[in-house]
Scaffold this motif. Structure first.
Motif, PDB file in Angstrom:
ATOM      1  N   LEU B  68     -12.955 -12.673 -43.389  1.00 45.54           N
ATOM      2  CA  LEU B  68     -11.872 -11.935 -44.043  1.00 45.54           C
ATOM      3  C   LEU B  68     -11.186 -10.996 -43.048  1.00 45.54           C
ATOM      4  N   ALA B  71      -8.915 -13.147 -41.106  1.00 42.04           N
ATOM      5  CA  ALA B  71      -7.771 -13.528 -41.933  1.00 42.04           C
ATOM      6  C   ALA B  71      -6.779 -12.379 -42.012  1.00 42.04           C
ATOM      7  N   ILE B  74      -4.837 -12.176 -38.692  1.00 39.90           N
ATOM      8  CA  ILE B  74      -3.901 -13.297 -38.547  1.00 39.90           C
ATOM      9  C   ILE B  74      -2.679 -13.051 -39.421  1.00 39.90           C
ATOM     10  N   THR B  75      -2.921 -12.664 -40.675  1.00 38.52           N
ATOM     11  CA  THR B  75      -1.797 -12.459 -41.592  1.00 38.52           C
ATOM     12  C   THR B  75      -0.967 -11.250 -41.178  1.00 38.52           C
ATOM     13  N   MET B  81       2.983  -9.653 -41.386  1.00 36.47           N
ATOM     14  CA  MET B  81       2.914  -9.001 -42.677  1.00 36.47           C
ATOM     15  C   MET B  81       3.038  -7.484 -42.524  1.00 36.47           C
ATOM     16  N   SER B  87       6.311  -4.301 -50.909  1.00 34.21           N
ATOM     17  CA  SER B  87       6.389  -5.088 -52.144  1.00 34.21           C
ATOM     18  C   SER B  87       6.170  -6.569 -51.851  1.00 34.21           C
ATOM     19  N   LEU B  88       6.712  -7.079 -50.738  1.00 31.62           N
ATOM     20  CA  LEU B  88       6.473  -8.484 -50.370  1.00 31.62           C
ATOM     21  C   LEU B  88       4.993  -8.693 -50.071  1.00 31.62           C
ATOM     22  N   VAL B  92       2.475 -11.247 -52.242  1.00 32.50           N
ATOM     23  CA  VAL B  92       1.763 -12.381 -51.651  1.00 32.50           C
ATOM     24  C   VAL B  92       0.253 -12.178 -51.743  1.00 32.50           C
ATOM     25  N   ALA B  96      -2.624 -13.960 -54.521  1.00 36.17           N
ATOM     26  CA  ALA B  96      -3.589 -14.921 -53.983  1.00 36.17           C
ATOM     27  C   ALA B  96      -5.010 -14.394 -54.128  1.00 36.17           C
ATOM     28  N   LEU B  99      -6.270 -14.541 -57.847  1.00 33.49           N
ATOM     29  CA  LEU B  99      -6.530 -15.892 -58.362  1.00 33.49           C
ATOM     30  C   LEU B  99      -7.722 -16.534 -57.657  1.00 33.49           C
ATOM     31  N   ILE B 100      -7.827 -16.310 -56.339  1.00 38.22           N
ATOM     32  CA  ILE B 100      -8.919 -16.945 -55.597  1.00 38.22           C
ATOM     33  C   ILE B 100     -10.257 -16.336 -56.002  1.00 38.22           C
ATOM     34  N   LEU B 103     -11.213 -17.779 -59.370  1.00 39.41           N
ATOM     35  CA  LEU B 103     -11.628 -19.181 -59.251  1.00 39.41           C
ATOM     36  C   LEU B 103     -13.039 -19.290 -58.676  1.00 39.41           C
ATOM     37  N   ILE B 104     -13.276 -18.541 -57.601  1.00 40.06           N
ATOM     38  CA  ILE B 104     -14.595 -18.597 -56.962  1.00 40.06           C
ATOM     39  C   ILE B 104     -15.667 -18.125 -57.932  1.00 40.06           C
TER      40      ILE B 104
END
Lengths: 327, 127
Positions: B68, B71, B74-75, B81, B87-88, B92, B96, B99-100, B103-104
């Protein structure tokens, strides 16, 4: 800021992309939309890998026993090194990409060209490495026997070292008749792809060598594979053995659970496809830079947009690397 | 555009003179993190594989946290970023991440449940 705005003829047209919500241009915003949705797709794959792994938590292959190969070092067990190399290649190509974006902001055309070039090379090296990794995985190394219940039995000597089936399998001359047209014109497909050794040959060889043991697919509390005694091994092989597995495909996997191979092919394949398409898109942009498209447009924002995609591919690999090779 | 880049990472603890040197700094950092992961993955220290925290080996927690961290950089630095409006960034990242995580959570709980069924009941069907 003005220098980076691509003049697309939509200035002032709110519904034509002329406005810049969140201070990002239309193209960049759409790329972020795509990246979020693609990230969710990949998370779906990786989470379902986690689901299957948790379902068979005590029978899942150990990744650093599976991926132990490095090109040109045949027979030298070197877990992790090659995939670490691949990760560095991809991160490095991300660096050259972001340097290209930076050079683009400064309108340095030649620098953009060179950095894009290195990015493309890095991507190609990565895709090639992945193809090699697939080929090695499909070919397999030791071979195994699959039971009637679809479980994998691997072979060890009494020192605990893995033994390849090719080393002990006995050659039994089998009467294998060729199909001829006079017996019927239809070709009857074989039920399975033929392996180099049959189950009977492996069984005969196993019985003839007293120092061989069977290692099951199941793990004990310490995460080590359970090894059976000689008597239990013979009983297991004779009663449950069904066919020989060499390497891995979508149905059989000599390293353990077939789902491991399925997810490996699917997730690294889908990621590899992203890298491949990223390389193609990078090549298109590379030539656009060379012929001066963005120089005339007065903005290298296109480089930035493909850069976003390329970094995203790198980002996904970071997760694939963790969940397939480390955890 | 170059003057608009935010040139500090680690909450201002490490400042760079130019965007290019920041890129190389982040690259060095990512390489170090990857090297730590690879070394830990090869050695697998006993202490870390035997200790468990929230039903997962400590070593695996370390891998996931380091992932993480990678990540994030990188982002934030490669995908710029850090220079986008907040706000953008939130639109984003929060979408993400929420939801991730969801889901996990449901998939892993379900997977563990099925494992228990296989183990403790007489259901052996391989589905």
């Amino acid at each position: 800021m003005e220098a980076t705005v691509a003049k697309t003829g939509t200035e002032g047209k709110t519904w034509g992309g002329g406005n810049r919500p969140l201070n990002a241009s239309y193209g960049k915003m759409m790329m972020w939309f795509f990246i979020v949705s693609d990230a969710l797709t990949f998370s779906g794959f990786i989470a379902s890998y986690g689901f299957s792994r948790f379902k068979f938590i005590d029978a899942w292959p150990i990744a650093d026993e599976v991926f132990t190969h490095v090109p040109f070092l045949h027979g030298v067990p070197a877990p992790m090194y090659y995939v670490a190399f691949m990760t560095l290649v991809l991160i490095f190509s991300s660096v050259t990409m972001v340097l290209a974006v930076d050079a683009g902001h400064k309108m340095q055309k030649n620098k953009v060209i060179w950095y894009m070039f290195f990015t493309i090379i890095g991507g190609a090296v990565f895709v090639g490495s992945q193809a090699w990794e697939w080929a090695t995985f499909i070919k397999g190394d030791y071979g195994a026997v699959e039971t009637k219940g679809g479980k994998i039995l691997q072979f060890l000597d009494t020192n605990g070292e893995r033994v390849a089936i090719a080393e002990f399998a006995e050659f039994l001359p089998a009467t294998r008749e060729n199909h001829l047209e006079k017996n019927g014109i239809w070709y009857d497909a074989e039920p399975e792809t033929r392996t180099n050794y049959s189950y009977e040959e492996v069984k005969a060889g196993f019985l003839a060598n007293d120092n061989l043991l069977i290692r099951t697919q199941y793990l004990d509390e310490n995460g080590e594979h359970i090894v059976l005694s000689r008597e239990a091994s013979i009983a297991k092989l004779e009663n449950d053995g069904r066919l020989v597995v060499e390497g891995a495909n979508l149905k059989h996997n000599e390293y353990g659970h077939p789902l491991f191979a399925d997810f490996f092919f699917f997730i690294t394949g889908f990621h590899g496809f992203h890298v491949f398409s990223g390389v193609i898109i990078n090549i298109i942009i590379f030539f656009n830079v060379i012929i001066g498209t963005y120089e005339r447009r007065g903005s290298y924002e296109m480089v930035e947009k493909v850069g976003l995609y390329w970094h995203f591919v790198d980002l996904v690999w970071v997760f694939v690397f963790t969940f397939f090779y480390l955890v | 555009m170059a003057h608009e880049h935010k040139l500090e990472i680690f909450r201002g603890a490490w400042k760079f003179k130019s965007n290019v040197s920041k890129i190389w700094g982040v690259f060095t950092f990512l390489c170090i993190v990857t090297a730590i992961e690879v070394v830990l993955g090869i050695i697998k220290p006993e202490m870390l594989t035997e200790t468990r925290f929230l039903a997962m080996k400590l070593l695996n927690w370390i891998f996931i946290i380091l992932t993480l961290v990678k990540a994030y950089y990188i982002t934030w630095d490669f995908m710029h970023m850090r220079d986008e409006t907040s706000s953008l960034r939130r639109a984003v990242v929060w979408t993400a991440v929420f939801l991730i995580c969801y889901l996990i959570l449901i998939l892993l709980i379900e997977g563990d449940y099925i494992y228990e069924v296989y183990k403790n009941n007489y259901v052996k069907f391989d589905f």
